[in-house]
Motif scaffolding. Structure first.
Motif, PDB file in Angstrom:
ATOM      1  N   ALA A   1       0.855  -1.200   0.000  1.00 50.73           N
ATOM      2  CA  ALA A   1       0.000   0.000   0.000  1.00 50.73           C
ATOM      3  C   ALA A   1       0.886   1.243   0.000  1.00 50.73           C
ATOM      4  N   ARG A   2       0.656   2.087  -0.958  1.00 49.41           N
ATOM      5  CA  ARG A   2       1.524   3.245  -1.163  1.00 49.41           C
ATOM      6  C   ARG A   2       0.693   4.324  -1.829  1.00 49.41           C
ATOM      7  N   CYS A   3       0.969   5.562  -1.491  1.00 46.83           N
ATOM      8  CA  CYS A   3       0.223   6.672  -2.085  1.00 46.83           C
ATOM      9  C   CYS A   3       0.699   6.909  -3.521  1.00 46.83           C
ATOM     10  N   ASP A   4      -0.230   7.263  -4.403  1.00 42.57           N
ATOM     11  CA  ASP A   4       0.183   7.538  -5.785  1.00 42.57           C
ATOM     12  C   ASP A   4       0.289   9.044  -6.054  1.00 42.57           C
ATOM     13  N   VAL A   5       0.245   9.829  -4.989  1.00 40.73           N
ATOM     14  CA  VAL A   5       0.540  11.259  -5.089  1.00 40.73           C
ATOM     15  C   VAL A   5       1.844  11.468  -4.307  1.00 40.73           C
TER      16      VAL A   5
ATOM     17  N   ILE B   1      -8.655 -11.375  -6.227  1.00 36.65           N
ATOM     18  CA  ILE B   1      -9.732 -10.879  -7.091  1.00 36.65           C
ATOM     19  C   ILE B   1      -9.658  -9.358  -7.090  1.00 36.65           C
ATOM     20  N   GLY B   2      -9.568  -8.779  -8.285  1.00 33.04           N
ATOM     21  CA  GLY B   2      -9.519  -7.319  -8.388  1.00 33.04           C
ATOM     22  C   GLY B   2      -8.184  -6.826  -8.926  1.00 33.04           C
ATOM     23  N   THR B   3      -8.248  -6.023  -9.967  1.00 33.62           N
ATOM     24  CA  THR B   3      -7.032  -5.493 -10.588  1.00 33.62           C
ATOM     25  C   THR B   3      -7.141  -3.975 -10.753  1.00 33.62           C
ATOM     26  N   GLY B   4      -7.632  -3.314  -9.699  1.00 34.26           N
ATOM     27  CA  GLY B   4      -7.617  -1.850  -9.653  1.00 34.26           C
ATOM     28  C   GLY B   4      -6.307  -1.410  -8.996  1.00 34.26           C
ATOM     29  N   SER B   5      -6.274  -0.164  -8.527  1.00 32.79           N
ATOM     30  CA  SER B   5      -5.050   0.375  -7.893  1.00 32.79           C
ATOM     31  C   SER B   5      -4.553  -0.543  -6.782  1.00 32.79           C
ATOM     32  N   THR B   6      -5.484  -1.054  -5.979  1.00 29.28           N
ATOM     33  CA  THR B   6      -5.091  -1.894  -4.847  1.00 29.28           C
ATOM     34  C   THR B   6      -4.551  -3.233  -5.323  1.00 29.28           C
ATOM     35  N   GLY B   7      -5.308  -3.910  -6.196  1.00 26.26           N
ATOM     36  CA  GLY B   7      -4.891  -5.229  -6.686  1.00 26.26           C
ATOM     37  C   GLY B   7      -3.523  -5.156  -7.338  1.00 26.26           C
ATOM     38  N   ILE B   8      -3.310  -4.098  -8.101  1.00 25.96           N
ATOM     39  CA  ILE B   8      -2.047  -3.940  -8.825  1.00 25.96           C
ATOM     40  C   ILE B   8      -0.890  -3.675  -7.862  1.00 25.96           C
ATOM     41  N   GLN B   9      -1.189  -3.074  -6.720  1.00 22.04           N
ATOM     42  CA  GLN B   9      -0.135  -2.847  -5.716  1.00 22.04           C
ATOM     43  C   GLN B   9       0.164  -4.104  -4.903  1.00 22.04           C
ATOM     44  N   VAL B  10      -0.882  -4.834  -4.547  1.00 18.56           N
ATOM     45  CA  VAL B  10      -0.676  -5.957  -3.621  1.00 18.56           C
ATOM     46  C   VAL B  10      -0.155  -7.197  -4.354  1.00 18.56           C
TER      47      VAL B  10
ATOM     48  N   GLN C   1      -8.854 -11.630 -13.147  1.00 16.28           N
ATOM     49  CA  GLN C   1      -9.040 -10.319 -13.783  1.00 16.28           C
ATOM     50  C   GLN C   1     -10.373 -10.250 -14.541  1.00 16.28           C
ATOM     51  N   ARG C   2     -11.200  -9.258 -14.140  1.00 17.99           N
ATOM     52  CA  ARG C   2     -12.445  -9.046 -14.894  1.00 17.99           C
ATOM     53  C   ARG C   2     -12.207  -7.990 -15.974  1.00 17.99           C
ATOM     54  N   THR C   3     -11.479  -6.932 -15.606  1.00 15.78           N
ATOM     55  CA  THR C   3     -11.198  -5.868 -16.572  1.00 15.78           C
ATOM     56  C   THR C   3      -9.723  -5.494 -16.473  1.00 15.78           C
ATOM     57  N   ALA C   4      -9.023  -5.562 -17.601  1.00 14.51           N
ATOM     58  CA  ALA C   4      -7.612  -5.161 -17.610  1.00 14.51           C
ATOM     59  C   ALA C   4      -7.531  -3.666 -17.333  1.00 14.51           C
TER      60      ALA C   4
ATOM     61  N   ALA D   1     -10.047   7.358 -17.531  1.00 14.81           N
ATOM     62  CA  ALA D   1     -11.476   7.406 -17.190  1.00 14.81           C
ATOM     63  C   ALA D   1     -11.777   6.533 -15.976  1.00 14.81           C
ATOM     64  N   LYS D   2     -10.883   5.561 -15.712  1.00 15.47           N
ATOM     65  CA  LYS D   2     -10.844   4.901 -14.410  1.00 15.47           C
ATOM     66  C   LYS D   2      -9.537   5.369 -13.802  1.00 15.47           C
ATOM     67  N   ARG D   3      -9.476   5.397 -12.502  1.00 17.29           N
ATOM     68  CA  ARG D   3      -8.264   5.881 -11.842  1.00 17.29           C
ATOM     69  C   ARG D   3      -7.041   5.137 -12.387  1.00 17.29           C
ATOM     70  N   LEU D   4      -6.071   5.900 -12.852  1.00 18.32           N
ATOM     71  CA  LEU D   4      -4.852   5.320 -13.399  1.00 18.32           C
ATOM     72  C   LEU D   4      -4.069   4.657 -12.264  1.00 18.32           C
TER      73      LEU D   4
ATOM     74  N   THR E   1     -11.482  -5.652  -4.171  1.00 24.62           N
ATOM     75  CA  THR E   1     -12.673  -5.428  -4.996  1.00 24.62           C
ATOM     76  C   THR E   1     -13.317  -4.059  -4.778  1.00 24.62           C
ATOM     77  N   GLY E   2     -12.610  -3.178  -4.127  1.00 29.92           N
ATOM     78  CA  GLY E   2     -13.030  -1.778  -4.130  1.00 29.92           C
ATOM     79  C   GLY E   2     -14.075  -1.404  -3.093  1.00 29.92           C
ATOM     80  N   PHE E   3     -14.729  -0.288  -3.374  1.00 32.32           N
ATOM     81  CA  PHE E   3     -15.530   0.411  -2.361  1.00 32.32           C
ATOM     82  C   PHE E   3     -16.850   0.908  -2.944  1.00 32.32           C
TER      83      PHE E   3
ATOM     84  N   SER F   1     -16.891   2.942 -14.144  1.00 29.60           N
ATOM     85  CA  SER F   1     -15.976   3.160 -13.018  1.00 29.60           C
ATOM     86  C   SER F   1     -16.738   3.355 -11.719  1.00 29.60           C
ATOM     87  N   TRP F   2     -15.984   3.371 -10.649  1.00 32.54           N
ATOM     88  CA  TRP F   2     -16.630   3.687  -9.366  1.00 32.54           C
ATOM     89  C   TRP F   2     -16.968   5.172  -9.266  1.00 32.54           C
ATOM     90  N   TYR F   3     -16.377   6.005 -10.131  1.00 34.07           N
ATOM     91  CA  TYR F   3     -16.759   7.424 -10.149  1.00 34.07           C
ATOM     92  C   TYR F   3     -18.242   7.581 -10.465  1.00 34.07           C
TER      93      TYR F   3
HETATM   94  P1  NAP Z   1     -11.316  -0.540  -7.683  1.00 33.50           P
HETATM   95  O1  NAP Z   1     -10.516   0.441  -8.427  1.00 33.50           O
HETATM   96  O2  NAP Z   1     -12.773  -0.363  -7.609  1.00 33.50           O
HETATM   97  O3  NAP Z   1     -10.979  -1.968  -8.288  1.00 33.50           O
HETATM   98  C1  NAP Z   1     -11.725  -3.086  -7.913  1.00 33.50           C
HETATM   99  C2  NAP Z   1     -11.317  -4.259  -8.734  1.00 33.50           C
HETATM  100  O4  NAP Z   1     -12.095  -5.372  -8.331  1.00 33.50           O
HETATM  101  C3  NAP Z   1     -11.576  -4.082 -10.223  1.00 33.50           C
HETATM  102  O5  NAP Z   1     -10.583  -4.755 -10.939  1.00 33.50           O
HETATM  103  C4  NAP Z   1     -12.929  -4.755 -10.396  1.00 33.50           C
HETATM  104  O6  NAP Z   1     -13.180  -5.222 -11.699  1.00 33.50           O
HETATM  105  C5  NAP Z   1     -12.778  -5.911  -9.442  1.00 33.50           C
HETATM  106  N1  NAP Z   1     -14.060  -6.412  -8.984  1.00 33.50           N
HETATM  107  C6  NAP Z   1     -14.992  -5.757  -8.271  1.00 33.50           C
HETATM  108  N2  NAP Z   1     -16.064  -6.549  -8.056  1.00 33.50           N
HETATM  109  C7  NAP Z   1     -15.784  -7.722  -8.671  1.00 33.50           C
HETATM  110  C8  NAP Z   1     -16.499  -8.935  -8.819  1.00 33.50           C
HETATM  111  N3  NAP Z   1     -17.723  -9.093  -8.305  1.00 33.50           N
HETATM  112  N4  NAP Z   1     -15.917  -9.929  -9.500  1.00 33.50           N
HETATM  113  C9  NAP Z   1     -14.693  -9.772 -10.024  1.00 33.50           C
HETATM  114  N5  NAP Z   1     -13.963  -8.657  -9.936  1.00 33.50           N
HETATM  115  C10 NAP Z   1     -14.509  -7.632  -9.255  1.00 33.50           C
HETATM  116  O7  NAP Z   1     -10.809  -0.647  -6.155  1.00 33.50           O
HETATM  117  P2  NAP Z   1      -9.347  -0.409  -5.575  1.00 33.50           P
HETATM  118  O8  NAP Z   1      -8.334  -1.070  -6.401  1.00 33.50           O
HETATM  119  O9  NAP Z   1      -9.403  -0.734  -4.131  1.00 33.50           O
HETATM  120  O10 NAP Z   1      -9.132   1.137  -5.744  1.00 33.50           O
HETATM  121  C11 NAP Z   1     -10.129   2.071  -5.391  1.00 33.50           C
HETATM  122  C12 NAP Z   1      -9.525   3.437  -5.375  1.00 33.50           C
HETATM  123  O11 NAP Z   1      -8.746   3.617  -4.202  1.00 33.50           O
HETATM  124  C13 NAP Z   1      -8.540   3.722  -6.487  1.00 33.50           C
HETATM  125  O12 NAP Z   1      -9.167   3.982  -7.708  1.00 33.50           O
HETATM  126  C14 NAP Z   1      -7.776   4.885  -5.925  1.00 33.50           C
HETATM  127  O13 NAP Z   1      -8.486   6.068  -6.039  1.00 33.50           O
HETATM  128  C15 NAP Z   1      -7.690   4.480  -4.464  1.00 33.50           C
HETATM  129  N6  NAP Z   1      -6.420   3.770  -4.243  1.00 33.50           N
HETATM  130  C16 NAP Z   1      -5.285   4.498  -4.376  1.00 33.50           C
HETATM  131  C17 NAP Z   1      -4.098   3.869  -4.220  1.00 33.50           C
HETATM  132  C18 NAP Z   1      -2.856   4.659  -4.366  1.00 33.50           C
HETATM  133  O14 NAP Z   1      -2.794   5.801  -3.969  1.00 33.50           O
HETATM  134  N7  NAP Z   1      -1.858   4.144  -4.945  1.00 33.50           N
HETATM  135  C19 NAP Z   1      -4.017   2.528  -3.930  1.00 33.50           C
HETATM  136  C20 NAP Z   1      -5.184   1.816  -3.796  1.00 33.50           C
HETATM  137  C21 NAP Z   1      -6.395   2.463  -3.958  1.00 33.50           C
HETATM  138  P3  NAP Z   1     -13.917  -4.284 -12.785  1.00 33.50           P
HETATM  139  O15 NAP Z   1     -12.885  -3.271 -13.185  1.00 33.50           O
HETATM  140  O16 NAP Z   1     -14.324  -5.193 -13.846  1.00 33.50           O
HETATM  141  O17 NAP Z   1     -15.083  -3.654 -12.081  1.00 33.50           O
END
Ligand code: NAP
Length: 531
Positions: free
Chosen positions: A50-54, A179-188, A203-206, A323-326, A375-377, A488-490
Motif C-alpha cells: 500500500a503506497r500513495c500515488d501522489v 480478485i480485483g485489478t484496480g489500484s489496490t490489486g495492482i499494488q498488492v 481479472q475481470r477488466t484489464a 477514465a478509471k483511476r490510473l 474489490t473496491g468500495f 468506473s466507481w466514479y
Molecule cells: P477498484 O478500483 O474499484 O478496483 C476493484 C477491482 O475489483 C476491479 O478490478 C474490479 O473489476 C474488481 N471487482 C470488483 N467486483 C468484482 C467482482 N464481483 N468480481 C470480479 N472482480 C470484481 O478498487 P481499488 O483497487 O481498491 O481502488 C479504489 C480506489 O482507491 C482507487 O481507484 C484509488 O483512487 C484508491 N487507491 C489508491 C491507491 C494509491 O494511492 N496508490 C491505492 C489503492 C487504492 P472491474 O474493473 O471489472 O469492475
C-alpha cells in the motif's frame, strides 16, 4: 445547550485537520473514529504494497509552515506506514488526542429541529449533541466484498485489502487467489507473488498502470524544495488537480506523432500518473487523443510481458485511459513473467462459486489456501449513507440520495441543516490531491460557521435550487470529458444496483476553490441562513 459545537465523524486526513481547524477557531469539538487508531484510509489499508500515488511533497498538510519544514518524507511516494506515522505525528504535535474518541463508530445522526442541534449516536449506545455535524468519513471507506456463492465455506483465510489483519498475514508458500485489478490489486499482487507458491490473479477488466519510479528523497533536493514550499502550496491550491503540473499545454492531436511518443516516453521514464496523463490538454476530453496515449501504454505492456497472448489479455481496451483511476506500479506487468503467477480471465469465464478448497470459474477450478479481495468500495456515497443520517422531518440521507447523491458544492445537501461533508460527492475530491481538497473544505466550513456567529445566525442550509443548479453543472462538466465512458466507481458502476451518477466534480481544484470563495463572499449565496 449542545455538548459540543462540532461533532466530526472520522479521524482520517479530513477529521484530524477538522479537529485542529475548528479548535483553533475557538469551537468545541469531538471527533468519533471507528478504528482503534487515527488515519482513516491509511489506518485500514495496511495491505502489503500500500503506497500513495501522489508524491509525499504534495500529499501532506499545508496549513502549518512549521510542520511542513519539520517533517521529512523518506520516499517520493510514501508507503502506508509512513503516511500513518505522519498523521500520528500531526495529532501529537497539535495536541489533538483529547478531542478524538477512537473505537467508536457513529451509527446515526439526527437533526433535532426543535433544539437546532444534531444528535449523534455511536455504537456504544451513547448520544451526543452538537450544533454542527461534519462528516469526514472518507470517499473510499465503505469496502465491498462481492457476494460469491460458497464464500462462507472457504476453509482458508480471506480478507478484503481494506481490512488486512494489522498483525500481517503470512502467505509464504501458499496458493493465493487475488480478485480485483484496480489500484489496490495492482499494488498488492507483486508483494504476494514474491512470497506465495502460486498466485492466481482473477481479472475481470484489464487496467492501465504507469510506473512509479519511486526513490528515496535526496536531502539536498529536499532542502532546496522546502525553501519555496509556501509558493508551491499556493500553486497547488490554484492548480487543476491540487498538484502543480507541467504539461506541454498543447493538444496531442496537433502534435507530430514522433514528438508525442518522445514526450510520453520521457514522462513514462520519470514515473507518476498525473504528469503522464497531464502531458496533453486533450487526452481526457477527446477520444482520438486518448487512443494515442492508450496505445502507447499497451506498447509498454507488450514490452514488459514475455508472452504475447498474456500481454494482450492484460491490455485494457474497454475504456479510455484515465477514465478509471490510473494505477501505478513498477512491478505489476513484469510480475506475470514469474512462473508462480497465473492470470485468470474471469471476463470470458466468470467466477461461479467458492468451495472449501478453492474457487471455481465457469471454465476451471483453482485450489487455494487463501483468498484476497481487492474489490473496491461503495465510493463517495457508501460511507455517508451507511450512517443513519436524518435531516429535517426525519428524512434519511440514503432516502434522499436513492437516485444518486445530490449536494450543493459537494459540501452540503438541502434538508440537512448545519451538516457538512468534507470532500463529498459533487466536489473535486477523488479527482484531485485529496489533502488539498480536504484543507479547502475544512477551512471553508470553519469560515462558514464563523460567519454565522459573527452575523447572529445559527443555522445554515443549502437551498434546493442551488443544489439542482450545482448538480446540473457537475453532470455537464463530466459529460464534456471521456470519464463517463468507463464503468468506473466514479459513476457508481462497480456496485450492483447503484444509480449511475457521475459523482466527483471535474471542473478543477483552482476554479472550484474560486467558486466556493465567491459563494462565501456573497454571504453564502445558495444557502439559507437563519436563527
Ligand atoms: P477498484 O478500483 O474499484 O478496483 C476493484 C477491482 O475489483 C476491479 O478490478 C474490479 O473489476 C474488481 N471487482 C470488483 N467486483 C468484482 C467482482 N464481483 N468480481 C470480479 N472482480 C470484481 O478498487 P481499488 O483497487 O481498491 O481502488 C479504489 C480506489 O482507491 C482507487 O481507484 C484509488 O483512487 C484508491 N487507491 C489508491 C491507491 C494509491 O494511492 N496508490 C491505492 C489503492 C487504492 P472491474 O474493473 O471489472 O469492475
Amino acid at each position: 445547550m449542545a455538548d459540543v459545537d462540532v461533532a466530526v465523524v472520522g479521524a482520517g486526513f479530513a477529521g484530524i485537520y477538522a479537529v485542529h481547524a475548528f479548535r483553533s477557531a475557538g469551537l468545541t469539538v469531538r471527533a468519533f473514529e471507528a478504528g482503534s487508531g487515527i488515519g482513516g484510509t491509511w489506518f485500514w489499508n495496511c495491505y502489503p504494497g500500500a503506497r500513495c500515488d501522489v508524491e509525499s511533497k504534495d500529499y501532506s498538510y499545508s496549513f502549518s509552515p512549521e510542520l511542513e519544514q519539520e517533517w521529512s518524507w523518506s520516499e517520493r511516494y510514501p508507503a502506508q506506514p509512513e503516511v500513518l506515522r505522519y498523521l500520528n505525528h500531526v495529532a501529537d504535535r497539535f495536541g489533538l488526542w483529547p478531542f478524538i474518541q477512537l473505537n467508536t463508530r457513529v451509527t446515526g445522526a439526527t437533526w433535532d429541529s426543535a433544539r437546532s442541534e444534531w444528535v449523534v449516536t455511536t455504537d456504544d449506545g451513547a448520544q451526543r449533541t452538537a450544533r454542527f455535524c461534519v462528516l469526514a468519513v472518507g470517499c473510499l471507506s465503505a469496502y465491498q466484498v462481492p457476494s460469491l456463492p460458497g464464500l462462507e465455506s472457504f476453509a482458508g483465510p480471506w480478507y478484503h485489502t481494506s481490512r488486512w489483519p494489522r498483525a500481517g498475514m503470512d502467505l509464504t508458500g501458499q496458493r493465493v487467489g487475488l480478485i480485483g485489478t484496480g489500484s489496490t490489486g495492482i499494488q498488492v499482487a507483486p508483494e504476494i507473488a514474491g512470497v506465495a507458491s502460486q498466485l492466481y490473479v482473477f481479472q475481470r477488466t484489464a487496467n492501465f498502470s504507469v510506473p512509479n519510479r519511486n526513490r528515496a528523497i535526496d536531502p539536498e533536493w529536499e532542502r532546496a524544495f522546502k525553501a519555496n514550499y509556501r509558493s508551491y502550496r499556493k500553486q497547488a491550491q490554484e492548480s487543476f488537480l491540487g498538484v502543480p503540473l507541467t504539461g506541454t499545454g498543447r493538444p496531442a492531436l496537433a502534435e507530430p506523432a514522433e514528438q508525442i511518443q518522445r514526450n510520453l516516453m520521457e514522462r513514462w521514464q520519470a514515473g507518476g500518473g498525473m504528469p503522464f496523463l497531464g502531458a496533453y490538454t486533450d487526452v481526457l476530453v477527446d477520444r482520438a487523443a486518448n487512443d494515442i496515449v492508450a496505445e502507447f501504454m499497451r506498447d509498454r505492456i507488450r514490452e514488459a510481458v514475455d508472452d504475447p497472448q498474456l500481454a494482450e489479455l492484460l491490455s485494457p481496451r474497454a475504456f479510455p485511459v484515465g477514465a478509471k483511476r490510473l494505477c501505478q506500479s513498477d512491478d505489476y506487468f513484469a510480475m506475470f513473467n514469474q512462473p508462480n503467477v497465473t492470470l485468470v480471465d474471469i471476463r470470458t469465464a466468470p467466477i461461479d462459486s467458492v468451495y472449501p478448497g478453492g474457487l471455481r470459474t465457469s471454465a476451471a477450478s483453482y485450489e487455494l489456501d487463501a483468498l484476497v479481495f481487492a474489490t473496491g468500495f461503495d465510493a463517495l456515497t457508501g460511507s455517508l449513507t451507511r450512517i443513519d443520517v436524518r435531516g429535517t422531518g426525519g428524512v434519511a440521507l440514503a432516502e434522499k440520495w436513492a437516485a444518486g447523491p445530490r449536494t450543493y458544492l459537494g459540501v452540503a445537501t438541502a434538508g440537512f441543516p448545519n451538516m457538512f461533508m468534507v470532500t463529498g460527492p459533487g466536489s473535486p475530491s477523488v479527482l484531485s490531491n485529496m489533502v488539498v481538497s480536504i484543507e479547502q473544505h475544512v477551512e471553508w466550513i470553519r469560515d462558514c460557521v464563523g460567519y454565522l456567529g459573527s452575523y447572529g445566525f445559527s443555522i445554515v442550509e443549502a437551498k434546493p435550487s442551488a443544489e439542482d443548479a450545482w448538480m446540473a453543472h457537475v453532470t455537464e462538466v463530466a459529460h464534456s470529458t471521456v470519464f463517463p465512458l468507463a464503468d468506473s466507481w466514479y459513476i457508481g458502476a462497480n456496485i450492483p444496483g447503484k444509480p449511475r451518477v457521475f459523482m466527483p466534480y471535474l471542473g478543477g481544484v483552482g476554479p472550484y476553490r474560486s467558486r466556493c470563495d465567491e459563494v462565501a463572499a456573497a454571504g453564502y449565496e445558495g444557502f439559507v441562513l437563519s436563527v
